[in-house]
Design an enzyme around this catalytic site. Sequence first.
Site, PDB file in Angstrom:
ATOM      1  CG  ASP A 235      -1.103   8.617 -13.531  1.00  0.00           C
ATOM      2  OD1 ASP A 235      -0.825   8.152 -12.421  1.00  0.00           O
ATOM      3  OD2 ASP A 235      -1.141   9.846 -13.775  1.00  0.00           O
ATOM      4  CD  GLU A 303      -4.253   6.872  -9.790  1.00  0.00           C
ATOM      5  OE1 GLU A 303      -3.684   7.026  -8.709  1.00  0.00           O
ATOM      6  OE2 GLU A 303      -4.069   7.645 -10.756  1.00  0.00           O
TER       7      GLU A 303
END
Length: 583
Positions: A235, A303
């Site tokens: 993330d 990401e």
Amino acid sequence: MLLEYHHFIMIATPYLVAILAVAAFTTAAEDTLDWWQTTVFYQIYPRSFKDSDGDGVGDLKGITSKMEHLKDAGIGAAWLSPIFKSPMVDFGYDIADFKAIEPLFGTIDDFKELKEKMTNLGIKLILDFVPNHSSNLSEWFQNSVKKIDPYTDYYVWVDGKPNADDPSKMDPPNNWLSNFGGSAWEWNEERGQFYLHQFAAGQPDLNYRNPVLVEEMKNVLRYWLDIGVDGFRVDAVPYLFEREDLPDEPKSGDPNAKPNEEKYLLHIYTQNQPETFDMISQFRAVVDEYKARDGHTRVMMVEAYANLTETMKYYGTPEKPGAHFPFNFQFISYLNNASTGQDVRDYVLQWEQNKPSWAWSNWVVGNHDNHRVASRFGPQLTDGINMLIQLLPGSAVTYNGEEIGMEDTFISWEQSKDPIALNAGPDRYTLFTRDPERTPFQWDDSTSAGFSQSETTWLPVNSNYKTLNLENEREATESHYKVYQKLVKLRNLNAIQTGALDIQAAGSNVVILSRYLSSEPSVIVAVNMGSDSETVDVTSLKGVSETLEVYTVSIESDLNEGDKVDPKAVRLGPKDGVVLLTA
Ligand code: NOJ
Ligand code: MG
């Protein structure tokens, strides 16, 4: 424009490619490609997938009960958005204990049961690793506030600047803004310092300049790898490091951004810092420790919403690899219902040409942070966009619900849950909210779309569920789901796994492409991004034969599976897509 798509052989002439490609790939695709390269990754948003106990929130037992759906769709790997202990300020992206399962979702035994079910079905399990921040309610943070070692420097603590008018008050050290709006600094009275939070105030940034913290986070990876997971989606990687001397960031000049909104500044000191790329390589080394033991690749996909130059750096180098791939957000960040066929071609090639020659591509079209495909591109383009995502070279990523063409759900201000929406306030929340794409999965036409026995769910079910649901689409002769299933199946073809890509615009509105591999059947895709019917000639593409046969087609098209088509005149209705095979 012609692109060679195998990373071993870089050859200029198509003739040689043809000869070598046959030798190297027609029979050997299975040997040369790894599981993560050929599979479709399916993102499950656990709160909204399936609720087994009727509390209106999805859970692990629910996911386990629906695994057959993934199998049926042809999915090879599922990525679960965070399932760890969390106060749910950011719905699981604020983690209070990186090694514990959130009770709302179940127990570690439920997790192991899910894992076992997936193993039996041959589906890999990917967890969400959230390295940039924890919850402010974690023990780590609580101990850090009190300066209890080793936690004292687990976070980014900085002294304030005495306020010019009232020196008893402290101002933040600089102008940095949180991604969720407002200052990125939060004053902590007890410690008498500010802490950094690039997201919600309930998500303090971890301090990657502290080697003890770095080792702690690597041990989080090892903990789940020991339990048997097949990799991680990582993330918010751009945010891991910030400039240590804390310079103010310059204004972006974006006329649409208010001074307290993230886009008001250019994030040159808080994102994509040189140390960040190195940390990704360090994480990669951890997952590779496990591969070294048993030969099984644990994948790492990261990401990063960043420009292409920065994004590509997350691949690392062959000597010092980073992620297996950074997500390719071209279809999310740049393309929408106003895009032309030429735009699609350009953004696809932009990715392919900027990617390191040895690296593996991927295509993402939706996730829990962006509006649904059917809402961004219009419902009619659902099939056409899925055709591109599944048949372009590389791994494919599907967000749960995109296989049935789920649409955004209108969420009123009063119903809003997303912290970005709440920070933005009633007048501007619709510009930022992520609630519309997070509503429950639509399984069937029963109570709450078969998501929950409860009539009230944490976010409302879309009112279109009576007709738009998986069960209907499985029973219908033609549906988005049936098209999706066929596309996933086609990924087994050698031309899709290792074939070259030729992509062009036909007129301005239609994008056409072929995936071809010497004497193997080629796959031809044509997608009409425009609102008028078009007839296009695809004979300019490499790998096209004299007649083509319809493999699958958008549900509203006049063409049918099995129809023979003249490659000089492929008919497409508005927003139609078609996949054709050579004989
Ligand atoms: C990216 C995640 O996808 C998003 O949902 C989350 O809010 C931020 N990172 C912060 O963790
Ligand atoms: Mg950070």
